[in-house]
Design an enzyme around this catalytic site. Sequence first.
Site, mmCIF file in Angstrom:
data_model
loop_
_atom_site.group_PDB
_atom_site.id
_atom_site.type_symbol
_atom_site.label_atom_id
_atom_site.label_comp_id
_atom_site.label_asym_id
_atom_site.label_seq_id
_atom_site.Cartn_x
_atom_site.Cartn_y
_atom_site.Cartn_z
ATOM 1 N N ASP A 46 1.185 -0.970 0.180
ATOM 2 C CA ASP A 46 0.385 -0.319 0.006
ATOM 3 C C ASP A 46 0.665 1.113 0.470
ATOM 4 O O ASP A 46 0.973 1.475 0.961
ATOM 5 C CB ASP A 46 -0.793 -0.037 1.474
ATOM 6 C CG ASP A 46 -1.771 1.501 1.272
ATOM 7 O OD1 ASP A 46 -1.439 2.504 0.564
ATOM 8 O OD2 ASP A 46 -2.453 0.968 2.094
ATOM 9 N N GLU A 67 2.051 2.840 12.886
ATOM 10 C CA GLU A 67 0.771 2.476 12.303
ATOM 11 C C GLU A 67 -0.776 1.471 12.935
ATOM 12 O O GLU A 67 -0.550 0.566 12.463
ATOM 13 C CB GLU A 67 1.704 1.921 11.266
ATOM 14 C CG GLU A 67 0.489 2.370 9.715
ATOM 15 C CD GLU A 67 -0.556 0.903 9.676
ATOM 16 O OE1 GLU A 67 -1.385 1.387 11.085
ATOM 17 O OE2 GLU A 67 -0.568 -0.124 8.806
ATOM 18 N N GLU A 119 -9.990 -2.476 15.825
ATOM 19 C CA GLU A 119 -8.899 -3.440 16.014
ATOM 20 C C GLU A 119 -8.740 -2.243 17.604
ATOM 21 O O GLU A 119 -7.857 -3.019 18.755
ATOM 22 C CB GLU A 119 -7.782 -3.675 15.337
ATOM 23 C CG GLU A 119 -8.493 -4.179 14.182
ATOM 24 C CD GLU A 119 -6.914 -4.350 13.042
ATOM 25 O OE1 GLU A 119 -5.951 -4.055 13.761
ATOM 26 O OE2 GLU A 119 -6.870 -5.317 12.077
ATOM 27 N N HIS A 156 -5.560 -0.064 1.150
ATOM 28 C CA HIS A 156 -5.881 -1.699 2.040
ATOM 29 C C HIS A 156 -6.916 -1.911 2.938
ATOM 30 O O HIS A 156 -8.008 -2.204 3.733
ATOM 31 C CB HIS A 156 -4.276 -2.431 2.446
ATOM 32 C CG HIS A 156 -4.088 -2.330 3.790
ATOM 33 N ND1 HIS A 156 -3.016 -0.468 4.356
ATOM 34 C CD2 HIS A 156 -4.314 -2.744 5.195
ATOM 35 C CE1 HIS A 156 -3.117 -0.269 5.171
ATOM 36 N NE2 HIS A 156 -3.521 -1.361 6.083
#
Length: 407
Positions: free
Chosen positions: A105, A198, A207, A347
């Site tokens: 990406d 990230e 998440e 992504h």
Amino acid sequence: KINLCSSVKMSKAFKKIYVQKGSEQEEQKTNDLQTTKNSKKQGDSSPKKIKIPEKYNIEPSDEKGFDIETCMDDFRNSGQPYEKAEDSYFDCYSHFHIHEEMLKDRTRTLAYMNAITKNPEIIKDKIVLDIGCGTGILSIFAARAGAKHVYAIENAGIANHAKKIVEENGFKDKITIIRGKAEEVTLPVDKVDIIVSEWMGYFLLYECMLDTILYARDKWLAPDGILMPDRAVIYISAIEDESYRARKIGFWDDVYGVSMKPIKLWALLEPLVDTVDREQLNTNACAVLDLDLKTMKPSEVEFASQWELTVNRKDKIHALVAWFDVFFSNGNTPVRLTTSPMTKSTHWMHTVFYLNEGLEVQKDDKLKGSIAVKKSREFERELEIKLSYALKNKYHDTRQIQFYSLK
């Protein structure tokens, strides 16, 4: 459209692409874009100068039913189908496939590379902490930019390979890979100057890795330290999506002569993570969350905000769509990483919330409502989302509330 199948639902690792309709979005020139269009070489990636937008004035929702403490009670007590996932989160990041997807990406990886290597004045001779380092590429960027030392935390099995990658690139004495959870490991230093990570998931917050970043910030970041990125914003807009909605949602109305509407209701509960073409957008965008990572409280990841959209053409609205930007505001070369439908897809793609029914709209119509987001009570890496929307025009006078579960 892209159909996604998730064998481990909480992770990006197993979101597999099976069918793609149409070609990949053409990369658009925007003032935000960090990379040079049509660049053939990875090194040809000088970022364009960008202006960091002022903090958005986002009004908290005062709508009935959108109190952040109780807004999900009706949904949680409704008996809706729920399939509890097991916490194999870290296992999902142990295989190279997920890291290959993220590294390829270019929008993502070049944004981090530019934010680090184009701002050596904030990296040089500093202690850097890389959380969730994966293959260690951000740590290597920091070492190349002159960091005094980089401590890289990774709990997944990929940490073993990260150590070899660090050695392979000659940074064994500059980068220390630490295997474990950030909440459990011990660093050989009391404070760090920079935290880079990230951490973003689908819809930014999926998440819930941001919780870990804030924990590390409060424990290790020096008072004058820097977070990279240091700001994150979620936006919503509306789209026309009649054809795909009919195949995805309307399919359950008549399956070989059998009504399966109970599954239709179930399908509407789960947002679609997919790419949206810019031509589908038929309103402006509205920011619903604007986080300053240096000062925010952990509780701010749960929120309830008002929003209002203005229609820009005669059309139908079938869904709301959300995306996010993150900003690297420090240094001489600020960088904006955007996942907007107006630019090349990433992504992370986009998060689509289908409405119960399509809405007929005309130019300058106002669609307004509230959005509330909370962690799932069953599995905190997942999200529960409540949306209200109201429209009054020549076709409709309606107010609706829908619940969604991002798994």
